[in-house]
Enzyme design. Structure first.
Site, PDB file in Angstrom:
ATOM      1  N   LEU A 170      74.284  63.772  59.855  1.00  0.00           N
ATOM      2  CA  LEU A 170      73.238  62.831  59.479  1.00  0.00           C
ATOM      3  C   LEU A 170      73.868  61.474  59.119  1.00  0.00           C
ATOM      4  CD1 LEU A 170      70.196  63.308  59.208  1.00  0.00           C
ATOM      5  CD2 LEU A 170      70.543  63.694  56.772  1.00  0.00           C
ATOM      6  N   GLY A 191      74.349  58.983  61.542  1.00  0.00           N
ATOM      7  CA  GLY A 191      74.648  58.303  62.804  1.00  0.00           C
ATOM      8  C   GLY A 191      75.962  57.549  62.802  1.00  0.00           C
ATOM      9  N   LYS A 224      84.072  49.585  56.585  1.00  0.00           N
ATOM     10  CA  LYS A 224      84.122  48.687  55.425  1.00  0.00           C
ATOM     11  C   LYS A 224      84.884  49.318  54.259  1.00  0.00           C
ATOM     12  CE  LYS A 224      81.913  46.354  58.255  1.00  0.00           C
ATOM     13  NZ  LYS A 224      81.871  46.804  59.624  1.00  0.00           N
ATOM     14  N   ALA A 235      68.345  67.279  71.268  1.00  0.00           N
ATOM     15  CA  ALA A 235      66.991  67.279  71.821  1.00  0.00           C
ATOM     16  C   ALA A 235      66.988  66.854  73.283  1.00  0.00           C
ATOM     17  CB  ALA A 235      66.113  66.327  71.019  1.00  0.00           C
ATOM     18  N   VAL A 238      85.428  47.126  73.748  1.00  0.00           N
ATOM     19  CA  VAL A 238      84.818  46.224  74.728  1.00  0.00           C
ATOM     20  C   VAL A 238      83.297  46.351  74.768  1.00  0.00           C
ATOM     21  CG1 VAL A 238      86.894  46.155  76.162  1.00  0.00           C
ATOM     22  CG2 VAL A 238      85.147  47.875  76.630  1.00  0.00           C
ATOM     23  N   ARG A 281      79.488  48.569  73.299  1.00  0.00           N
ATOM     24  CA  ARG A 281      78.892  49.907  73.142  1.00  0.00           C
ATOM     25  C   ARG A 281      77.711  50.018  74.098  1.00  0.00           C
ATOM     26  NH1 ARG A 281      80.384  52.577  68.512  1.00  0.00           N
ATOM     27  NH2 ARG A 281      78.464  53.790  68.645  1.00  0.00           N
ATOM     28  N   ALA A 302      72.957  47.887  62.521  1.00  0.00           N
ATOM     29  CA  ALA A 302      72.288  48.939  61.749  1.00  0.00           C
ATOM     30  C   ALA A 302      71.012  48.418  61.096  1.00  0.00           C
ATOM     31  CB  ALA A 302      73.246  49.465  60.685  1.00  0.00           C
ATOM     32  N   HIS A 327      76.932  29.238  37.190  1.00  0.00           N
ATOM     33  CA  HIS A 327      78.257  28.668  37.449  1.00  0.00           C
ATOM     34  C   HIS A 327      79.287  29.394  36.595  1.00  0.00           C
ATOM     35  CE1 HIS A 327      81.395  25.722  38.153  1.00  0.00           C
ATOM     36  NE2 HIS A 327      81.608  25.686  36.841  1.00  0.00           N
TER      37      HIS A 327
HETATM   38  P1  NAD Z   1      81.320  43.029  71.528  1.00  0.00           P
HETATM   39  O1  NAD Z   1      80.386  42.935  72.661  1.00  0.00           O
HETATM   40  O2  NAD Z   1      81.029  42.322  70.254  1.00  0.00           O
HETATM   41  O3  NAD Z   1      82.777  42.541  71.981  1.00  0.00           O
HETATM   42  C1  NAD Z   1      83.450  43.091  73.077  1.00  0.00           C
HETATM   43  C2  NAD Z   1      84.466  42.084  73.563  1.00  0.00           C
HETATM   44  O4  NAD Z   1      85.277  42.711  74.550  1.00  0.00           O
HETATM   45  C3  NAD Z   1      83.844  40.863  74.222  1.00  0.00           C
HETATM   46  O5  NAD Z   1      84.378  39.704  73.649  1.00  0.00           O
HETATM   47  C4  NAD Z   1      84.231  41.014  75.700  1.00  0.00           C
HETATM   48  O6  NAD Z   1      84.432  39.773  76.337  1.00  0.00           O
HETATM   49  C5  NAD Z   1      85.540  41.780  75.593  1.00  0.00           C
HETATM   50  N1  NAD Z   1      85.906  42.549  76.780  1.00  0.00           N
HETATM   51  C6  NAD Z   1      85.097  43.299  77.571  1.00  0.00           C
HETATM   52  N2  NAD Z   1      85.816  43.879  78.556  1.00  0.00           N
HETATM   53  C7  NAD Z   1      87.112  43.500  78.392  1.00  0.00           C
HETATM   54  C8  NAD Z   1      88.354  43.776  79.071  1.00  0.00           C
HETATM   55  N3  NAD Z   1      88.404  44.609  80.120  1.00  0.00           N
HETATM   56  N4  NAD Z   1      89.487  43.204  78.617  1.00  0.00           N
HETATM   57  C9  NAD Z   1      89.450  42.394  77.538  1.00  0.00           C
HETATM   58  N5  NAD Z   1      88.319  42.092  76.847  1.00  0.00           N
HETATM   59  C10 NAD Z   1      87.168  42.651  77.263  1.00  0.00           C
HETATM   60  O7  NAD Z   1      81.515  44.612  71.283  1.00  0.00           O
HETATM   61  P2  NAD Z   1      82.259  45.397  70.128  1.00  0.00           P
HETATM   62  O8  NAD Z   1      83.166  44.524  69.357  1.00  0.00           O
HETATM   63  O9  NAD Z   1      82.807  46.609  70.816  1.00  0.00           O
HETATM   64  O10 NAD Z   1      81.050  45.820  69.188  1.00  0.00           O
HETATM   65  C11 NAD Z   1      79.972  46.622  69.698  1.00  0.00           C
HETATM   66  C12 NAD Z   1      78.699  46.341  68.937  1.00  0.00           C
HETATM   67  O11 NAD Z   1      78.794  46.809  67.604  1.00  0.00           O
HETATM   68  C13 NAD Z   1      78.375  44.854  68.879  1.00  0.00           C
HETATM   69  O12 NAD Z   1      77.028  44.646  69.195  1.00  0.00           O
HETATM   70  C14 NAD Z   1      78.641  44.490  67.449  1.00  0.00           C
HETATM   71  O13 NAD Z   1      77.784  43.456  66.990  1.00  0.00           O
HETATM   72  C15 NAD Z   1      78.382  45.802  66.710  1.00  0.00           C
HETATM   73  N6  NAD Z   1      79.189  45.811  65.481  1.00  0.00           N
HETATM   74  C16 NAD Z   1      78.799  45.026  64.445  1.00  0.00           C
HETATM   75  C17 NAD Z   1      79.564  44.976  63.307  1.00  0.00           C
HETATM   76  C18 NAD Z   1      79.138  44.102  62.175  1.00  0.00           C
HETATM   77  O14 NAD Z   1      77.982  43.707  62.144  1.00  0.00           O
HETATM   78  N7  NAD Z   1      79.993  43.751  61.231  1.00  0.00           N
HETATM   79  C19 NAD Z   1      80.754  45.675  63.220  1.00  0.00           C
HETATM   80  C20 NAD Z   1      81.142  46.449  64.311  1.00  0.00           C
HETATM   81  C21 NAD Z   1      80.336  46.510  65.433  1.00  0.00           C
END
Ligand code: NAD
Length: 454
Positions: free
Chosen positions: A37, A39, A50, A113, A266, A268, A315, A439
């Site tokens: 539970l 995700g 974090k 499911a 790269v 999700r 999230a 402050h």
């Molecule tokens: P992302 O899409 O943010 O970044 C992936 C990066 O990989 C891009 O800059 C892309 O150009 C690069 N890339 C793709 N293929 C490549 C290759 N073959 N060689 C080199 N670079 C390449 O994806 P992410 O960082 O995997 O995150 C996934 C999702 O999870 C995102 O939507 C992100 O916002 C979310 N996330 C958010 C948080 C947060 O809010 N703090 C933290 C973790 C993840």
């Protein structure tokens, strides 16, 4: 056959919040989850990342203890204990989540499911059961993309799921992808002692941020010891005697980077694997389920929220969509404003943004006014030895109504909500600046930036 008003598939933030809201509307609800539970967010994402980042930043701070006149002795990192702490955090939060769902009389059904048709599904767990529900809500989230780079399946090549559970800090970590995951793991492992290299295909890292913030983040990561290669194309990953070798081209020149662990970060992709029986014919686009503004899919009675519907992968966005979808299914008015989604990156200082950037506002032909405030003048930042940072606001030139804000400062992920609230309320810079902040605080910088003082 079990009968419900609503069957939710996926117990992440989207499914969990939808279940609580649905119960509040009096819907008889079942929540189906094939694994733990919580995700991705709780088990493989926000919370474990974090937790490790918190420890990493603490380590950075302790290493500078002498600046504050403190002698901290020989600080050692015990990765096994840190992992145990992380597991205890996740376990505590999961137990609380489960208790809350049970208190609301939500049925928790473990298993995987498969939707047979609108209103019907089979759940395979320790036993196989059939479920009938007036509405089905898909909240199955997403999985890391594994790019088809030769060598991607070699031992030591991992996604963020596995990197969160290492009990040894790799000496050399190469990260393919300079997005949010790449940046946060780079900062974390650099603090924990790894030699970190980011290889990003595009011209700059953190493309989702505006240029000014992405540039500041790049400088910060470099200062933390991270090597960054942009416009770099990975060609293959090789296994060698002393570890892995990542081969890439940068400015047309072949280059290599040695690694003990290589992280694939790269992106999700939506998780719809074996979710539908043949013949359902739900509309999909580039791997995600297509929905309208009421989270309705092309099949009446089936709804989808969160990462699986192709929207912003956060999230808190999924949780808000979950609450709204429950309202739609219950025939009630939606309550949450989901068009304005704040985003945060947990470096130290943190980065956060909401609404329009200067470039976006100009691209939309808006006449704007923008103020920037340097955190170098903020007392709390200076006294706590914080890194350089800033706040920027973008507002309509004529009315001064706030359009957006970008923050790079300690607690930016908390402070950004002041701006979100102001944008939703249609406040002007003057209205925002008319209150008193305590402050010394990081948040008093909000008053400074909206007043345009620096
Ligand atoms: P992302 O899409 O943010 O970044 C992936 C990066 O990989 C891009 O800059 C892309 O150009 C690069 N890339 C793709 N293929 C490549 C290759 N073959 N060689 C080199 N670079 C390449 O994806 P992410 O960082 O995997 O995150 C996934 C999702 O999870 C995102 O939507 C992100 O916002 C979310 N996330 C958010 C948080 C947060 O809010 N703090 C933290 C973790 C993840």
């Amino acid at each position: 056959m079990e009968k419900y008003d609503l069957a939710i598939i996926g117990g992440g933030p989207g499914g969990y919040e939808a279940a609580l809201a649905a119960a509040g509307y009096g819907l008889k609800t079942v929540l189906i989850e094939q694994a733990a539970l919580g995700g991705t967010c709780l088990n493989r994402g926000c919370i474990p990342t974090k937790t490790l980042l918190h420890a990493a930043n603490l380590l950075r701070e302790v290493e500078r203890a002498a600046d504050f006149g403190l002698t901290a002795g020989n600080v050692q990192l015990d990765m096994t204990r840190l992992q145990a702490y992380k597991e205890s955090v996740v376990g505590r939060l999961r137990a609380g989540m489960e208790q809350r769902l049970r208190q609301h009389q939500i049925t928790l059904q473990p298993g995987r499911a498969k939707i047979e048709s609108a209103g019907h599904m089979i759940v395979q767990g320790t036993e196989t059961i059939a479920i009938e529900a007036k509405a089905i809500l898909i909240a199955t989230g997403s999985q890391p993309v594994v790019p088809p780079i030769p060598g991607h399946n070699l031992p030591g090549v991992v996604t963020s799921d596995a990197l969160l559970s290492l009990t040894e800090v790799p000496r050399r970590l190469v990260i393919i992808g300079g997005g949010v995951i790449g940046a946060e793991f780079a900062s974390m492992y650099a603090a924990l002692g790894s030699q970190v290299t980011i290889i990003e295909a595009l011209e700059r890292i953190l493309l989702n941020l505006d240029k000014e913030m992405a540039q500041s983040a790049k400088l910060l990561l470099k200062k933390q010891g991270v090597a960054i290669h942009t416009a770099a194309r990975v060609t293959e990953i090789l296994s060698e005697e002393d570890g892995l070798r990542c081969c890439y081209t940068e400015n047309e020149q072949p280059e290599t980077a040695a690694a003990d662990v290589l992280l694939l970060a790269v992106g999700r992709h939506p998780w719809t694997e074996s979710l539908f029986a043949d013949g359902i014919g739900i509309a999909m686009e580039r791997g995600h389920i297509v929905t309208d503004e009421y989270y309705r899919t092309s099949v009446p009675g089936i709804y989808a929220i969160g990462d699986v519907n192709g929207g912003i992968q956060l999230a808190h966005a999924a949780a808000a969509q979950g609450r709204n979808a429950a309202a739609v299914i219950a025939g009630q008015k939606t309550a949450l404003e989901t068009t304005l989604v704040p985003s945060c990156i947990y470096l130290e200082p943190e980065l956060a943004a909401v609404g329009l950037t200067l470039d976006q506002a100009r691209a939309q032909g808006k006449k704007v006014v923008s103020h920037k405030y340097s955190m170098g003048a903020n007392g709390k930042t200076v006294l706590s030895g914080g890194e350089r940072g800033y706040l920027r606001v973008v507002a309509d030139a004529a009315s001064h109504q706030l359009l957006g804000a970008q923050l790079m400062c300690s607690r930016a992920s908390d402070i950004v909500s002041e701006f979100t609230a102001a944008i939703v309320a249609g406040q002007t810079l003057e209205q925002m600046g008319s209150i008193i902040w305590p402050h010394p605080t990081f948040s008093e910088a909000v008053g400074e930036v909206v007043r345009g003082e620096n």
